[in-house]
Design a protein around this motif. Structure first.
Motif, PDB file in Angstrom:
ATOM      1  N   ASP A 166       0.804  -1.215   0.000  1.00 26.51           N
ATOM      2  CA  ASP A 166       0.000   0.000   0.000  1.00 26.51           C
ATOM      3  C   ASP A 166       0.842   1.273   0.000  1.00 26.51           C
ATOM      4  O   ASP A 166       0.386   2.322  -0.446  1.00 26.51           O
ATOM      5  N   GLU A 167       2.069   1.198   0.513  1.00 24.98           N
ATOM      6  CA  GLU A 167       2.910   2.389   0.559  1.00 24.98           C
ATOM      7  C   GLU A 167       3.395   2.751  -0.848  1.00 24.98           C
ATOM      8  O   GLU A 167       3.536   1.884  -1.712  1.00 24.98           O
ATOM      9  N   PRO A 168       3.667   4.038  -1.114  1.00 28.75           N
ATOM     10  CA  PRO A 168       4.168   4.436  -2.430  1.00 28.75           C
ATOM     11  C   PRO A 168       5.435   3.667  -2.799  1.00 28.75           C
ATOM     12  O   PRO A 168       6.262   3.355  -1.933  1.00 28.75           O
ATOM     13  N   LEU A 169       5.591   3.383  -4.078  1.00 24.50           N
ATOM     14  CA  LEU A 169       6.738   2.606  -4.523  1.00 24.50           C
ATOM     15  C   LEU A 169       8.049   3.288  -4.166  1.00 24.50           C
ATOM     16  O   LEU A 169       9.008   2.625  -3.745  1.00 24.50           O
ATOM     17  N   ALA A 170       8.130   4.592  -4.311  1.00 29.06           N
ATOM     18  CA  ALA A 170       9.371   5.296  -3.984  1.00 29.06           C
ATOM     19  C   ALA A 170       9.780   5.043  -2.536  1.00 29.06           C
ATOM     20  O   ALA A 170      10.959   4.836  -2.230  1.00 29.06           O
ATOM     21  N   GLU A 171       8.813   5.053  -1.639  1.00 33.43           N
ATOM     22  CA  GLU A 171       9.102   4.806  -0.226  1.00 33.43           C
ATOM     23  C   GLU A 171       9.623   3.397  -0.012  1.00 33.43           C
ATOM     24  O   GLU A 171      10.584   3.177   0.747  1.00 33.43           O
ATOM     25  N   ARG A 172       9.010   2.437  -0.668  1.00 31.77           N
ATOM     26  CA  ARG A 172       9.440   1.046  -0.511  1.00 31.77           C
ATOM     27  C   ARG A 172      10.828   0.819  -1.119  1.00 31.77           C
ATOM     28  O   ARG A 172      11.616   0.004  -0.613  1.00 31.77           O
TER      29      ARG A 172
END
Length: 241
Positions: free
Chosen positions: A144-150
């Protein structure tokens, strides 16, 4: 010089198939974000070893023309002389395929690839850094978290193991490094999400600084949406692994 992760995440919104492509990279020298990541609506790639600053533009053109990323990389590497080719590392994911090539002259280098990602690095203290980065990403893939964050979180996992034998914290002589993250989605939008294209060009703690920059960029985006409204309200994609 560089440790990097490239990913492809397909999804569906209102029945339409889309892709998120992303790259995160760090290096023990400045401005890795200006050269190593190659991201477009057609794929994501990263370079290590002997980096050619024209290689990214040529790869983007190949992908835009519909050439599969493995064929495009083979053509680009094949056009170089043998010595140059052996000193290059190039990996990435396209819409239908993936590729990871590490030249035999790359120092302390390794690569990994999976169904929707590739990872690679040079001057690695050990290959455990790649394994940690891949494990952290795959554990949260399609989350669920933004891809950039992951992606940044996956890079942090590699840093915790140690990513470059030449850094000062690994008994090396280089103290100034860099880090970058970039995400592109094939879903058309009228607004730019600030947190999807970030660079730390010169820092003694580039990955930590990239985390801080991401948090600030995300906050700035949310503040702008609160103040002016979001012209592209986020639609939740259907699960598609």
């Amino acid at each position: 010089m560089t440790v990097s992760l490239c990913v492809r995440e397909p999804y569906r919104v209102d029945g339409d198939r889309g892709f998120r492509f992303g790259v995160v990279a760090a290096a023990a020298v400045p401005t890795v974000g200006a050269l190593a990541p190659v991201v477009s609506p057609d794929g994501a790639a990263a370079m290590g070893g002997h980096i050619d600053d024209t290689l990214g533009d040529r790869l983007r053109r190949y992908l835009a023309d519909g050439i599969a990323i493995d064929d495009a990389v083979e053509a680009l590497l094949g056009a170089a002389d043998v010595a140059t080719r052996r000193g290059r590392q190039l990996h990435g994911v396209g819409r239908t395929s993936r590729v990871a090539v590490t030249g035999r002259s790359c120092v302390a280098a390794a690569d990994r690839d999976g169904d929707h990602y590739t990872a690679a690095g040079t001057h690695l203290p050990s290959e455990a850094a790649l394994d940690a980065m891949v494990d952290r990403y795959t554990g949260a893939a399609f989350g669920d978290e933004p891809l950039a964050e992951r992606l940044i979180d996956a890079l942090t996992a590699a840093r915790e193991v140690g990513i470059d034998s030449r850094r000062g914290d690994s008994d090396g002589s280089l103290t100034v490094g860099s880090a970058a993250v970039r995400v592109v989605t094939t879903e058309s939008t009228d607004s730019r999400r600030f947190y999807n294209d970030l660079r730390v060009d010169a820092s003694e703690s580039p990955i930590a600084d990239l985390e801080t920059t991401y948090s600030a960029a995300l906050l700035g985006y949310e503040q702008a949406v609160d103040a002016y409204g979001d012209p592209n309200p986020r639609r939740l994609p259907d699960d598609e692994n």
